[in-house]
Design an enzyme around this catalytic site. Structure first.
Site, PDB file in Angstrom:
ATOM      1  CB  SER A 189      -0.954  -0.138   1.150  1.00  0.00           C
ATOM      2  OG  SER A 189       0.111   0.504   2.575  1.00  0.00           O
ATOM      3  CE  LYS A 204      -2.660   2.751   4.895  1.00  0.00           C
ATOM      4  NZ  LYS A 204      -2.737   1.829   3.710  1.00  0.00           N
TER       5      LYS A 204
END
Length: 287
Positions: free
Chosen positions: A63, A124
């Site tokens: 991701s 993230k």
């Protein structure tokens, strides 16, 4: 008759008396710790180091491509955002609130406990801070109503390995030397602060267009760099799905340095594969 006089004194039969000498003081011997005590001390030192200084994290997904690859192992600095119970081993509830709190900067790569369960570490990039309005329009990030510059650069190329496979056949390439690789469209994104980083855009997806989100106080909007393969703040928080807006108290640390990277082909019983599987060019990189 005159007696002969001897003026030499006679030797005394009594031995000379010497002052009593005190016995040598006994040296105190250092008492060695028992193994259980040593083990407890070691555990405490490691716990303090991991809680307040650096902690290791591994990357189990793609991701955050292109910056982070599956099989990367990094150290996260624990002090930049302050400390909460999530900073402690097993999230021990010893801190009622975050102390020495500090707000992240846009563009930071942050490790945090992912909502709604707040029990799994995610990584993230920080995109929206409190007061920011975040929106995606046709695959372009918008902050506070303005498009974030997005420039096309050379494709990101990654070798197929145990840890990596192409997302679809559209991105699979056989190189001249026979190697199997994945080629992904790559772009350079530059935030208002001037901080730049690369992102992947794999084509038109539903998440390319989102409603504007105003980030409330104490919350963060976080996104993966692999924009079309990341469940992040664009999606509602649910187990195994999106994370929604993330409370700043969930922050665990900031990515600092890459300490190891492997393509997954190592075998514990074949020691030489520990070295052939290493992605040496990735080790030591900073964020």
């Amino acid at each position: 008759m005159t007696a002969t006089m001897n003026d030499t004194p006679e030797a005394s039969s009594t031995p000379p008396v010497h002052p009593a000498s005190s016995p040598p003081s006994a040296k105190k011997e250092k008492k060695e710790d028992s193994f259980p005590v040593f083990l407890i001390k070691l555990v405490l030192v490691v716990a303090i180091f991991r809680s307040f200084i650096f902690s290791p994290f591994n990357i189990p997904s793609e991701s955050m491509l292109p910056r982070l690859e599956n099989g990367d192992y990094l150290l996260a600095a624990k002090w930049p955002y302050g400390y909460s119970s999530y900073s402690l081993p097993f999230s021990a509830p010893l801190l009622p609130k975050r102390i020495f709190a500090s707000q992240p900067e846009r563009g930071d790569v942050a490790i945090f406990k992912a909502p709604p369960g707040n029990d799994v570490d995610y990584i993230k990039r920080v995109i929206g801070l409190p007061g920011d309005t975040v929106q995606m329009i046709d695959g372009v990030l918008h902050l506070n109503g303005k498009a974030v510059p997005k420039q096309k650069v050379a494709d990101f190329v990654i070798s197929v390995s145990v840890n990596t496979d192409c997302l679809s056949a559209d991105f699979a390439v056989t190189e001249a030397d026979g190697r199997q690789t994945c080629h992904y469209p790559q772009f350079r994104e530059t935030l208002p602060s001037g901080k730049s980083y690369n992102v992947l855009d794999l084509g038109k997806k539903d998440a390319d267009n989102t409603a504007p989100v105003l980030v409330p106080e104490g919350q963060l909007f976080l996104m993966g760099d692999n924009r079309d393969n990341s469940m992040d703040s664009r999606f509602a928080a649910m187990e195994g799905g999106g994370i929604g807006l993330v409370p700043q108290d969930n922050l665990v640390g900031r990515a600092a340095i890459m300490m190891w990277s492997t393509d997954g082909s190592a075998n514990w019983f074949l020691p030489w594969t520990w070295f052939t599987a290493a992605r040496w060019e990735r080790i030591g990189g900073t964020f």
